[in-house]
Design a protein around this motif. Structure first.
Motif, PDB file in Angstrom:
ATOM      1  N   TYR A  29       8.543  20.469 -12.144  1.00  0.00           N
ATOM      2  CA  TYR A  29       9.367  21.513 -12.139  1.00  0.00           C
ATOM      3  C   TYR A  29      10.928  21.369 -11.530  1.00  0.00           C
ATOM      4  N   GLU A  30      11.807  22.291 -12.105  1.00  0.00           N
ATOM      5  CA  GLU A  30      12.971  22.171 -11.385  1.00  0.00           C
ATOM      6  C   GLU A  30      13.052  22.441  -9.823  1.00  0.00           C
ATOM      7  N   SER A  31      12.234  23.168  -9.111  1.00  0.00           N
ATOM      8  CA  SER A  31      12.214  23.331  -7.458  1.00  0.00           C
ATOM      9  C   SER A  31      11.715  21.888  -7.207  1.00  0.00           C
ATOM     10  N   ASN A  32      11.262  20.959  -7.764  1.00  0.00           N
ATOM     11  CA  ASN A  32      10.539  19.764  -7.034  1.00  0.00           C
ATOM     12  C   ASN A  32      11.704  18.574  -7.196  1.00  0.00           C
ATOM     13  N   THR A  33      12.974  18.822  -7.685  1.00  0.00           N
ATOM     14  CA  THR A  33      14.058  17.898  -7.524  1.00  0.00           C
ATOM     15  C   THR A  33      14.397  17.313  -6.386  1.00  0.00           C
ATOM     16  N   ASP A  34      14.237  17.974  -5.373  1.00  0.00           N
ATOM     17  CA  ASP A  34      14.758  17.469  -3.915  1.00  0.00           C
ATOM     18  C   ASP A  34      13.638  16.592  -3.662  1.00  0.00           C
ATOM     19  N   ALA A  35      12.532  16.978  -3.635  1.00  0.00           N
ATOM     20  CA  ALA A  35      11.357  16.290  -3.380  1.00  0.00           C
ATOM     21  C   ALA A  35      11.066  14.946  -4.323  1.00  0.00           C
ATOM     22  N   ILE A  85       0.845  -1.097  -0.134  1.00  0.00           N
ATOM     23  CA  ILE A  85      -0.142   0.005  -0.022  1.00  0.00           C
ATOM     24  C   ILE A  85       0.801   1.108  -0.009  1.00  0.00           C
ATOM     25  N   ILE A  86       1.980   1.326   0.851  1.00  0.00           N
ATOM     26  CA  ILE A  86       2.925   2.303   0.941  1.00  0.00           C
ATOM     27  C   ILE A  86       3.476   2.631  -0.555  1.00  0.00           C
ATOM     28  N   GLU A  87       3.864   1.341  -1.170  1.00  0.00           N
ATOM     29  CA  GLU A  87       4.438   1.673  -2.448  1.00  0.00           C
ATOM     30  C   GLU A  87       3.579   2.352  -3.402  1.00  0.00           C
ATOM     31  N   GLY A  88       2.411   1.924  -3.460  1.00  0.00           N
ATOM     32  CA  GLY A  88       1.278   2.422  -4.142  1.00  0.00           C
ATOM     33  C   GLY A  88       1.314   3.936  -3.740  1.00  0.00           C
ATOM     34  N   GLU A  89       0.966   4.286  -2.840  1.00  0.00           N
ATOM     35  CA  GLU A  89       1.068   5.708  -2.498  1.00  0.00           C
ATOM     36  C   GLU A  89       2.491   6.444  -3.034  1.00  0.00           C
ATOM     37  N   LEU A  90       3.621   5.930  -2.697  1.00  0.00           N
ATOM     38  CA  LEU A  90       4.817   6.645  -3.179  1.00  0.00           C
ATOM     39  C   LEU A  90       4.714   6.822  -4.683  1.00  0.00           C
ATOM     40  N   ASP A  91       4.322   5.744  -5.466  1.00  0.00           N
ATOM     41  CA  ASP A  91       4.090   5.832  -7.063  1.00  0.00           C
ATOM     42  C   ASP A  91       3.083   6.939  -7.417  1.00  0.00           C
ATOM     43  N   ASP A  92       2.197   7.109  -6.493  1.00  0.00           N
ATOM     44  CA  ASP A  92       1.212   7.965  -6.998  1.00  0.00           C
ATOM     45  C   ASP A  92       1.742   9.325  -6.597  1.00  0.00           C
ATOM     46  N   ALA A  93       2.475   9.626  -5.508  1.00  0.00           N
ATOM     47  CA  ALA A  93       3.251  10.843  -5.332  1.00  0.00           C
ATOM     48  C   ALA A  93       4.060  11.282  -6.311  1.00  0.00           C
ATOM     49  N   VAL A  94       4.955  10.295  -6.964  1.00  0.00           N
ATOM     50  CA  VAL A  94       5.939  10.584  -8.030  1.00  0.00           C
ATOM     51  C   VAL A  94       5.136  11.073  -9.317  1.00  0.00           C
ATOM     52  N   GLY A 117      13.970  13.463  -5.235  1.00  0.00           N
ATOM     53  CA  GLY A 117      14.842  12.804  -4.840  1.00  0.00           C
ATOM     54  C   GLY A 117      14.476  11.690  -3.529  1.00  0.00           C
ATOM     55  N   SER A 118      13.822  12.658  -2.724  1.00  0.00           N
ATOM     56  CA  SER A 118      13.535  12.052  -1.282  1.00  0.00           C
ATOM     57  C   SER A 118      12.484  10.776  -1.731  1.00  0.00           C
ATOM     58  N   ILE A 119      11.651  11.131  -2.673  1.00  0.00           N
ATOM     59  CA  ILE A 119      10.555   9.810  -2.912  1.00  0.00           C
ATOM     60  C   ILE A 119      11.322   8.641  -3.193  1.00  0.00           C
ATOM     61  N   ASP A 120      12.289   9.110  -4.142  1.00  0.00           N
ATOM     62  CA  ASP A 120      12.887   7.905  -5.007  1.00  0.00           C
ATOM     63  C   ASP A 120      13.870   7.015  -3.745  1.00  0.00           C
ATOM     64  N   GLY A 121      14.416   7.831  -2.857  1.00  0.00           N
ATOM     65  CA  GLY A 121      15.135   7.218  -1.741  1.00  0.00           C
ATOM     66  C   GLY A 121      14.264   6.690  -0.896  1.00  0.00           C
ATOM     67  N   ALA A 122      13.073   6.941  -0.350  1.00  0.00           N
ATOM     68  CA  ALA A 122      11.971   6.064   0.058  1.00  0.00           C
ATOM     69  C   ALA A 122      11.501   4.805  -0.462  1.00  0.00           C
ATOM     70  N   ARG A 123      11.492   5.044  -1.828  1.00  0.00           N
ATOM     71  CA  ARG A 123      10.912   3.733  -2.637  1.00  0.00           C
ATOM     72  C   ARG A 123      12.156   2.759  -2.779  1.00  0.00           C
ATOM     73  N   TYR A 124      13.406   3.141  -2.733  1.00  0.00           N
ATOM     74  CA  TYR A 124      14.588   2.326  -2.595  1.00  0.00           C
ATOM     75  C   TYR A 124      14.754   1.354  -1.395  1.00  0.00           C
ATOM     76  N   GLU A 125      14.426   2.337  -0.362  1.00  0.00           N
ATOM     77  CA  GLU A 125      14.434   1.496   1.082  1.00  0.00           C
ATOM     78  C   GLU A 125      13.232   0.712   1.179  1.00  0.00           C
ATOM     79  N   LEU A 126      11.976   1.102   0.674  1.00  0.00           N
ATOM     80  CA  LEU A 126      10.976   0.243   0.596  1.00  0.00           C
ATOM     81  C   LEU A 126      11.180  -1.148  -0.025  1.00  0.00           C
ATOM     82  N   TYR A 127      11.701  -0.928  -1.312  1.00  0.00           N
ATOM     83  CA  TYR A 127      11.884  -2.056  -2.134  1.00  0.00           C
ATOM     84  C   TYR A 127      12.795  -3.169  -1.476  1.00  0.00           C
TER      85      TYR A 127
END
Length: 79
Positions: free
Chosen positions: A27-33, A12-21, A35-45
């Protein structure tokens, strides 16, 4: 909570993170966000892999115990 319930919750969390992405604007200003989501997805996997391995190990151990029991009562031959 069982390993299966934990795995279900992680899915379920994986689906929520996928939706967030998918909902995060490009936008360029969303690069950090992003990256944080990608890091969370990596740890989740990684966590999902560990839980899945633990479930498979438990199933294999249960099957071994059952086979050992059957062998001890002469119901099956083991080699």
């Amino acid at each position: 909570m069982t390993l299966k319930e934990i795995l279900d919750t992680l899915q379920i969390i994986e689906g929520e993170l996928d939706d967030a992405v998918n909902q995060l604007p490009e936008y360029e200003s969303n690069t950090d966000a992003r990256g944080s989501i990608d890091g969370a997805r990596y740890e989740l996997y990684n966590l999902k892999d560990e839980i899945e391995r633990a479930i498979l190990d438990r199933i294999q151990e249960d099957n071994k115990d059952e086979l050992d029991h059957l062998a001890s009562i002469g119901a099956v031959w083991t080699y």
